[in-house]
Write an enzyme that holds these catalytic residues in place. Structure first.
Site, PDB file in Angstrom:
ATOM      1  N   GLU A   1      13.010  -1.809   0.479  1.00  0.00           N
ATOM      2  CA  GLU A   1      13.783  -1.011  -0.477  1.00  0.00           C
ATOM      3  C   GLU A   1      15.075  -0.407   0.079  1.00  0.00           C
ATOM      4  O   GLU A   1      15.131   0.738   0.528  1.00  0.00           O
ATOM      5  CB  GLU A   1      12.915   0.119  -1.046  1.00  0.00           C
ATOM      6  CG  GLU A   1      11.692  -0.407  -1.738  1.00  0.00           C
ATOM      7  CD  GLU A   1      10.969   0.656  -2.507  1.00  0.00           C
ATOM      8  OE1 GLU A   1      11.472   1.783  -2.599  1.00  0.00           O
ATOM      9  OE2 GLU A   1       9.890   0.370  -3.025  1.00  0.00           O
TER      10      GLU A   1
ATOM     11  N   GLU B   1       4.375  -3.953  -3.946  1.00  0.00           N
ATOM     12  CA  GLU B   1       3.890  -2.604  -4.277  1.00  0.00           C
ATOM     13  C   GLU B   1       3.753  -2.481  -5.785  1.00  0.00           C
ATOM     14  O   GLU B   1       4.668  -2.875  -6.505  1.00  0.00           O
ATOM     15  CB  GLU B   1       4.859  -1.504  -3.810  1.00  0.00           C
ATOM     16  CG  GLU B   1       4.875  -1.272  -2.335  1.00  0.00           C
ATOM     17  CD  GLU B   1       5.847  -0.174  -1.949  1.00  0.00           C
ATOM     18  OE1 GLU B   1       6.133   0.696  -2.795  1.00  0.00           O
ATOM     19  OE2 GLU B   1       6.365  -0.207  -0.825  1.00  0.00           O
TER      20      GLU B   1
END
Ligand code: GCO
Length: 453
Positions: free
Chosen positions: A170, A359
């Site tokens: 990320e 995720e």
């Protein structure tokens, strides 16, 4: 008596896992030579973290990893995604701390003993404070070489046993949120121009890490990917105009990260929108940035709804109405179709051959009952509905190859500290007692049946 609905059965090849990250679970912040990360320093700044929490102890995974692997074994996990703490293995960012490497050797060896595939995230935001002090961390292009060296070392030391690596988790959370918004470590509020240059440094670091991991790989079957939180755009209804609009919206939303990596350059719309704030770069940078990936991991929790519109750019984001269902964090609106559209858009936009949901999960207001159980039917509902959407993607032939539940354990949720619980397993942070929640049993049975139950 009806059997479990076999139409929701996944192929044997589908990988079932769970994910964590070093700073969020390890603790042992100064154990055995670990150096401070920017998050250690950030947590000491008053007012930055809910309740003044920090990852000093977290889930004490550094000492309890065997117990946690027992939990993974109980769940029947086939894979476990975790990150390496850069300052644990290189306190100054470059030189080895052997005791730190020993921890990850023990972790990997124990996982393999239990038949659990280690999937290693090289970087999940906890870079050494030493590099922030030395040259400003990601503000400096010097970090590109240091990061590639670190990633190569991770590969050289672990790739005799580990075959799956993510370079970065990320981008936005150690670029924009770290140096422009300022709500994540190191908590600066620099200009838009500096933010964009930091973004570019991170892209180059990713690309050079891909090369370093492959160069240092000790097995031919090592694969490299990324775990990016591309915002998954969902058509307001499944008619072609809105589907096309959602696809283009997702491409534009991540123009500065995933789109740039997968397309080998910045979208003209991005550079035009940034104007004088656009990063300085050489087009040849993208020979490095866009080195091919073996798989793309997407961390996705919540939908961005999109509709088609006549005027440019041809799509419009629809804000969530006030009463739209949410989980126990304000940003987590529930839209299970994200697990269908994530695979379809990556396939349709960029012909990605292998997609993992790296995720997915939710925070819930978990309460323990008198019997010491956490009956989190809300998290079970969330998982069930998202897995049904994932099953649709697989059934329709999109390249969704696995799912990692976030997270194995309740853990340090960054600026929210320990106030938000994402775990399949409850953690009592005083006693460090682990208690599998109802959702842990649900996920265990889903994995065993390879079916959504
Ligand atoms: C992220 C991070 C995780 C978070 C999780 C819940 O996606 O932000 O990878 O560290 O804890 O997503 O917010």
């Amino acid at each position: 008596m009806a059997q479990p609905d076999a139409c929701y059965t996944f192929p044997e090849s589908f990988l079932w896992g769970s994910a964590t990250s070093s700073y969020q679970i390890e603790g042992g912040h100064d154990a055995d030579g670990r150096g401070p990360s920017v998050w250690d320093a950030f947590c000491r700044q008053p007012g930055r973290i809910h309740n003044g929490d920090s990852g000093d102890r977290a889930c004490d995974h550094y000492h309890r990893y065997r117990e946690d692997i027992d939990l993974m074994t109980h769940l029947g996990l086939q894979a476990y995604r975790f990150s390496i703490a850069w300052p644990r293995v290189m306190p100054d960012g470059r030189h080895a701390n052997e005791a730190g490497w020993d921890f990850y050797d023990r972790l990997v060896d124990t996982l393999l003993e239990r038949g659990i595939e280690p999937w290693v995230t090289v970087f999940h935001w906890d870079w050494p404070q030493a590099l922030e002090d030395l040259y400003g961390g990601w503000r400096s292009p010097r970090i590109i070489e240091d990061f590639a060296h670190y990633a190569g070392e991770v590969s050289r030391r672990l790739s005799d046993r580990v075959t799956r690596f993510f370079t970065i988790n990320e981008f936005i959370n150690f670029t924009d949120r770290a140096y422009h918004v300022g709500e994540f470590a190191p908590g600066l509020q620099l200009s838009r121009r500096e933010r964009n240059q930091i973004r570019h440094h991170a892209l180059l670091a990713h690309g050079d890490a891909v090369a370093a991991i492959r160069q240092q790989a000790r097995r031919p079957d090592v694969q490299v990917g990324i775990a990016q939180d591309t915002q998954v755009c969902v058509p307001v209804m499944e008619t072609e105009p809105h589907i096309a609009a959602a696809r283009q919206a997702m491409r534009r939303l991540d123009a500065h990260f995933l789109t740039a990596i997968l397309e080998g350059g910045y979208m003209p719309e991005y550079l035009a929108a940034e104007g004088e704030h656009a990063p300085a770069f050489d087009p040849a940078d993208f020979d490095r940035i866009s080195r091919p990936l073996d798989f793309v991991g997407i961390n996705t929790y919540t939908p961005h709804y999109v509709r088609a519109i006549e005027q440019a750019p041809g799509f419009e984001f629809i804000p969530h109405p006030p009463g739209y269902p949410r989980m126990d964090v304000p940003w987590l609106y529930v839209g299970p179709q994200i697990l269908y559209w994530v695979a379809r858009h990556l396939h349709d936009l960029w012909q990605v051959k292998s997609v993992y949901v790296t995720e997915n999960g939710c925070a819930c207001d978990d309460r323990m009952n008198q019997q010491g159980e956490v009956l989190d039917t809300d998290r079970v509902m969330y998982l069930r509905n998202h897995l049904i959407a994932a099953h649709r993607a697989v059934t329709e032939g999109y390249p969704l190859h696995g799912y990692f539940a976030w997270s194995l354990l309740d853990n340090f949720e960054w600026a929210d500290g320990y106030s938000k619980r994402f775990g399949l397993v409850h953690v009592n942070y005083e006693t460090q007692k682990r208690t599998p929640k109802l959702s842990a049993d649900y996920y265990r049975q889903v994995i065993a049946a390879r079916s959504v139950l």
